[in-house]
Design an enzyme around this catalytic site. Structure first.
Site, PDB file in Angstrom:
ATOM      1  CE  LYS A 166      -2.736   0.919   3.733  1.00 47.58           C
ATOM      2  NZ  LYS A 166      -2.425   2.217   4.340  1.00 47.58           N
ATOM      3  CB  SER A 167       3.810   2.297   2.012  1.00 46.72           C
ATOM      4  OG  SER A 167       3.239   2.125   3.275  1.00 46.72           O
TER       5      SER A 167
ATOM      6  N   GLY B 154      -4.668   8.067   5.565  1.00 49.70           N
ATOM      7  CA  GLY B 154      -3.728   8.984   6.198  1.00 49.70           C
ATOM      8  C   GLY B 154      -2.542   9.268   5.286  1.00 49.70           C
TER       9      GLY B 154
ATOM     10  NE  ARG C 122      -5.140   8.184  10.906  1.00 49.71           N
ATOM     11  CZ  ARG C 122      -4.565   7.385  10.022  1.00 49.71           C
ATOM     12  NH1 ARG C 122      -5.254   6.927   8.991  1.00 49.71           N
ATOM     13  NH2 ARG C 122      -3.307   7.051  10.158  1.00 49.71           N
TER      14      ARG C 122
ATOM     15  CD  GLN D 138       0.750   8.337   7.153  1.00 45.55           C
ATOM     16  OE1 GLN D 138       0.144   9.124   7.876  1.00 45.55           O
ATOM     17  NE2 GLN D 138       0.228   7.194   6.749  1.00 45.55           N
TER      18      GLN D 138
ATOM     19  CG  ASP E 162       0.675   0.048   9.679  1.00 42.47           C
ATOM     20  OD1 ASP E 162       0.409   0.866  10.582  1.00 42.47           O
ATOM     21  OD2 ASP E 162       1.045   0.389   8.538  1.00 42.47           O
TER      22      ASP E 162
ATOM     23  NE  ARG F  32      -4.968   0.279  13.106  1.00 38.33           N
ATOM     24  CZ  ARG F  32      -4.306   0.466  11.956  1.00 38.33           C
ATOM     25  NH1 ARG F  32      -2.977   0.516  11.950  1.00 38.33           N
ATOM     26  NH2 ARG F  32      -4.970   0.614  10.820  1.00 38.33           N
TER      27      ARG F  32
HETATM   28  O1  SPQ Z   1      -2.483   5.551   5.361  1.00 39.84           O
HETATM   29  P1  SPQ Z   1      -2.915   5.227   6.742  1.00 39.84           P
HETATM   30  O2  SPQ Z   1      -4.386   5.352   6.874  1.00 39.84           O
HETATM   31  O3  SPQ Z   1      -2.186   6.042   7.786  1.00 39.84           O
HETATM   32  O4  SPQ Z   1      -2.554   3.680   6.974  1.00 39.84           O
HETATM   33  C1  SPQ Z   1      -1.795   2.935   7.960  1.00 39.84           C
HETATM   34  C2  SPQ Z   1      -2.353   1.455   7.892  1.00 39.84           C
HETATM   35  O5  SPQ Z   1      -2.551   0.787   8.911  1.00 39.84           O
HETATM   36  O6  SPQ Z   1      -2.505   0.996   6.771  1.00 39.84           O
HETATM   37  C3  SPQ Z   1      -1.865   3.496   9.377  1.00 39.84           C
HETATM   38  F1  SPQ Z   1      -2.962   3.468   9.934  1.00 39.84           F
HETATM   39  O7  SPQ Z   1      -0.420   2.810   7.568  1.00 39.84           O
HETATM   40  C4  SPQ Z   1       0.545   3.869   7.624  1.00 39.84           C
HETATM   41  C5  SPQ Z   1       1.615   3.527   8.657  1.00 39.84           C
HETATM   42  O8  SPQ Z   1       1.075   3.330   9.938  1.00 39.84           O
HETATM   43  C6  SPQ Z   1       1.146   3.986   6.259  1.00 39.84           C
HETATM   44  C7  SPQ Z   1       2.440   4.733   6.251  1.00 39.84           C
HETATM   45  C8  SPQ Z   1       2.996   5.187   4.965  1.00 39.84           C
HETATM   46  O9  SPQ Z   1       2.650   4.645   3.898  1.00 39.84           O
HETATM   47  O10 SPQ Z   1       3.858   6.099   5.004  1.00 39.84           O
HETATM   48  C9  SPQ Z   1       3.163   4.985   7.397  1.00 39.84           C
HETATM   49  C10 SPQ Z   1       2.683   4.609   8.744  1.00 39.84           C
HETATM   50  O11 SPQ Z   1       2.144   5.749   9.372  1.00 39.84           O
HETATM   51  P2  SPQ Z   1       3.059   6.823  10.159  1.00 39.84           P
HETATM   52  O12 SPQ Z   1       2.077   7.739  10.807  1.00 39.84           O
HETATM   53  O13 SPQ Z   1       3.832   6.018  11.157  1.00 39.84           O
HETATM   54  O14 SPQ Z   1       3.895   7.510   9.212  1.00 39.84           O
END
Ligand code: SPQ
Length: 422
Positions: A16-17, A88, A116, A163, A309, A340
């Site tokens: 996904k990322s 997010g 969020r 992120q 995650d 969570r």
């Molecule tokens: O995109 P989203 O909604 O934040 O998705 C999550 C997930 O569980 O799929 C978090 F809820 O993944 C994030 C992950 O936790 C995806 C991500 C990225 O692609 O950069 C980074 C992580 O978040 P963060 O806040 O630690 O940067």
């Protein structure tokens, strides 16, 4: 036993990322980016839809996505509000890009994304000179972003978040000098690897990344590796259903994401690796996981960002392990698609587990038999998938609410799980 041994092979869907990033970076590059194994989950489709609204043509071929990039300054003012749905990643990374444009845009999304925290990006982007406003004054979306001239900064992020790091680096592409981000522990580094591949000038020194402005980014061929976060559910399933042996093919095992494998091995899991290779700078392998007798462990510190995650499914695994599992330094779990920590503890308690929430994690004493219950997911995909795995080994049937929310990251999850059943 309620479920017979699980046997067979799974090819996990695209990461996904990496899928999100391939659309975004393709859009601001020159020429065409060709993406294979793109994740057709709702979150990544939201990213496509947002960039289409900014004039980017995204073609969906049978097994390929083509992004016709328009260069760093080629996006146009969106005709409509940018709807990120539940994502997010879309919200925060796109905000970094939008901060440096020559137009105003507005981002919003579903009920969950509206709660969020966005202050974590509003603060550093504002330090760069961005005009970014939370319209309801609560540091959440809707965000209104008016593009301005940005200045390079060195940002010490209080949180290990890919992120936040990526939002600042992407804004840094539009700044007047170099931009650096230092994080307290290394978060996933897909943006760094991929931006370099597109032609950005970027260096990494421990937990500091520095990017130079105004590069010429060029469209790339991206083969998205399988998502280790999706594979995690089948790893867990094979470990807890007696007699199982499951091969999961083509998993991205980037060391900034592979904490789940390290933790499972520390708990006593039998995992074999084969077909190791590299896909666009991302390490990939097939793994075979066999039913194993597990022991509790401690999960904390720098390991946390590498499996953030996967903590919901690790909590499930811990219920099937001998002894105590302690998860600490994971307060970030409270600000994901749901809280969570609260949801895992509430639902596992309802199933009869010995689990206690702490300020920044949870403590689980494994070995108690689990029984049927109604599972509140708050439409969080990772909660729904985690309890679908718990359902394999509990007494009776779980009633998992809003089960279809798995389509956020893994639309074929239930079919793939069914395919392993004898
Ligand atoms: O995109 P989203 O909604 O934040 O998705 C999550 C997930 O569980 O799929 C978090 F809820 O993944 C994030 C992950 O936790 C995806 C991500 C990225 O692609 O950069 C980074 C992580 O978040 P963060 O806040 O630690 O940067």
């Amino acid at each position: 036993m309620k479920t017979n041994a699980l046997k067979g092979e799974i090819i996990t869907p695209g990461d996904k990322s990496i899928s999100h990033r391939s659309i975004m970076f393709g859009a601001i590059s020159e020429g065409t980016t060709e993406i294979s194994n793109f994740l057709q989950g709702a979150d990544c489709l939201s990213t496509i839809s947002c960039f289409r609204k900014m004039g980017i043509e995204v073609e969906e071929k049978k097994d390929l996505i083509l992004v016709h990039g328009k260069g760093l300054h080629g996006l146009s003012a969106p005709s409509d509000i940018l709807d990120v749905g539940n994502s997010g990643t879309t919200t925060r990374l796109m905000s970094g890009i939008l901060a440096g444009q020559s137009f105003t845009s507005c981002i919003t999304g579903d009920e969950s994304i509206q709660t969020r925290p966005m202050k974590r990006i509003i603060t550093p982007l504002s330090m760069m000179g961005a005009d970014i406003i939370s319209e309801r004054g609560n540091d959440c979306v809707p965000l209104r972003i008016t593009g301005t001239n940005l200045k390079g900064i060195h940002y010490n992020s209080p949180v290990a978040s890919a992120q936040v790091k990526s939002a600042v680096l992407l804004a840094g592409l539009y700044a007047d000098g170099k931009t650096s981000v230092t994080e307290p522990a290394l978060s996933r580094n897909h943006s760094e690897l991929m931006l370099k591949g597109f032609g950005a000038e970027l260096t990494t020194d421990n937990t500091t990344v520095t990017i130079m402005p105004n590069p010429k980014l060029t469209g790339q061929k991206i083969v998205v590796p399988g998502d280790i976060s999706s594979a995690a559910y089948f790893i867990a399933a094979a470990l807890i259903v007696p007699g199982s042996e499951v091969t999961i093919k083509n998993i991205g095992i980037n060391p900034t994401r592979d904490g789940i494998l390290r933790v499972c091995e520390a708990m006593g899991a039998k995992i074999e690796y084969s077909n190791r290779h590299d896909s666009g700078g991302e390490p990939v392998a097939d793994i075979t996981v066999s039913y194993s007798s597990l022991t509790g462990t401690k999960i904390c510190g720098d390991l946390i960002p590498t499996l953030i995650d996967e903590i919901p499914i690790i909590a499930i695994l811990s219920c099937f392990a001998k002894g105590t599992t302690v998860i600490a330094d994971a307060a970030e779990l409270k600000v994901k698609e749901s809280n969570r920590i609260d949801l895992m503890v509430q639902n596992l308690k309802a199933m009869g587990a010995d689990i206690t929430a702490t300020e920044d994690g949870m403590i689980i004493n494994g070995g108690r038999p689990l029984h049927s219950a109604t599972i509140e997911t708050k439409k969080d995909h990772r909660i729904a998938m985690s309890f679908s795995i718990a359902n394999l080994c509990c007494e009776g049937e779980l009633n998992i609410l809003h089960k279809d929310c798995v389509n956020i990251s893994y639309p074929e999850f239930y079919q793939d799980l069914a395919s392993l059943k004898q």
